[in-house]
Design a protein around this motif. Structure first.
Motif, PDB file in Angstrom:
ATOM      1  N   GLU A  13     -14.406   3.310  22.649  1.00 49.02           N
ATOM      2  CA  GLU A  13     -15.553   4.187  22.442  1.00 49.02           C
ATOM      3  C   GLU A  13     -16.816   3.396  22.765  1.00 49.02           C
ATOM      4  OE1 GLU A  13     -15.519   7.309  21.779  1.00 49.02           O
ATOM      5  OE2 GLU A  13     -13.462   7.632  21.056  1.00 49.02           O
ATOM      6  N   GLU A  72     -19.813   4.636  21.296  1.00 50.79           N
ATOM      7  CA  GLU A  72     -20.595   4.981  20.124  1.00 50.79           C
ATOM      8  C   GLU A  72     -22.104   5.042  20.390  1.00 50.79           C
ATOM      9  OE1 GLU A  72     -16.893   3.470  17.675  1.00 50.79           O
ATOM     10  OE2 GLU A  72     -17.998   2.542  19.298  1.00 50.79           O
ATOM     11  N   LYS A  75      -9.808   7.226  29.720  1.00 53.67           N
ATOM     12  CA  LYS A  75     -11.116   7.871  29.552  1.00 53.67           C
ATOM     13  C   LYS A  75     -11.873   7.747  30.858  1.00 53.67           C
ATOM     14  CE  LYS A  75     -11.432   7.411  24.579  1.00 53.67           C
ATOM     15  NZ  LYS A  75     -12.226   6.976  23.415  1.00 53.67           N
TER      16      LYS A  75
END
Length: 258
Positions: A93, A95, A252
């Motif tokens: 991630e 974030e 991703k």
């Protein structure tokens, strides 16, 4: 707008963030200069003028940009200078990192053409995001760069709209990874690792040791070691790495904000 130069500003311990900057930079003409925050101190105010494009790319450390980089970027100033903001992360991630970078740049006088979060090979667990950015990522970066180039040509006659990116205020707490590289018996005391360490955690006269309080686990020492002596050698590393890889195995894709 026609720019006279491109300032490539990046922190790239393993070379992957620089690869992303280089890919974006291909869409623009002009003299290319670099601020490599691995060793550029940037300890006093430095202004990038309005006739220059700034491409600023930082890796993500635990959902933030490295604190070392945030401190240096505080001295990088613009004069309504067009910029592209990018963070790179290892398929987990990103974030608050992109929001943090965007906020620093806008606060310091830059105007964003675009922003992005791009997957690169994970620096601690290279079995995650292996060999990324890959050809698919590079095609996406090319498209993004061309879109930014189109916006740049119309600027400043056509004002740039505000760009919204993912992230939250207040930012998540910045944490340096607890896991630190160690050295095995392959070490020949060549000292290359000490020469690239951005925080001086490796003494040149004894590179088999490391100041773990200073080390930020950027993995630059691992990337440059010709003998593969620097690395993560504990049994816990292998155990945690398997769990991490399983949890973050789903691919991703890059995310771009215009």
């Amino acid at each position: 707008m026609q720019t006279d130069a491109i300032e490539q500003v990046y922190f790239s311990p393993a070379g992957t963030t620089k690869a992303v900057v280089d890919e974006i930079s291909k869409a623009f003409f002009g003299q290319k200069n670099e601020f490599n925050l691995m060793w550029d101190p940037l300890d006093e105010e430095t202004v990038i003028p309005s006739n220059t494009l700034a491409i600023v790319a930082m890796p993500v450390f635990s959902g933030r940009i490295p604190d070392l980089c945030a401190q240096k970027l505080a001295n990088l100033k613009g004069e309504n200078t067009p910029a592209i903001a990018v963070v790179t992360y290892g398929n987990r991630e990103y974030e608050d990192a992109l929001l943090e970078l965007k906020t620093i740049l806008e606060r310091n006088g830059f105007v964003l053409l675009g922003a992005g979060a791009v997957v690169t090979q994970h620096s601690i667990f290279p079995q995650v995001g292996t060999d990324r950015p890959d050809p698919q990522d590079r095609r996406a970066l090319t498209t993004f760069a061309r879109q930014c180039s189109q916006k740049l040509r119309a600027y400043p006659e056509k004002p740039l709209p505000a760009i919204e990116v993912k992230g939250n205020f207040p930012y998540r707490e910045y944490k340096v990874p607890a896991m630190k590289p160690t050295v095995n018996d392959n070490c020949t005391l060549c000292g290359i690792c000490a020469s690239v360490c951005p925080v001086g955690a490796i003494p040149p006269d004894n590179p088999k040791t490391k100041d773990t309080d200073l080390c930020i686990t950027c993995t630059a020492c691992i990337a440059v070691c010709p003998e593969k002596a620097q690395g993560f050698h504990s049994p816990e590393y292998a155990e945690y790495g398997a769990v991490f890889a399983e949890k973050n195995s789903a691919r991703k894709e890059p995310e771009f904000f215009m």
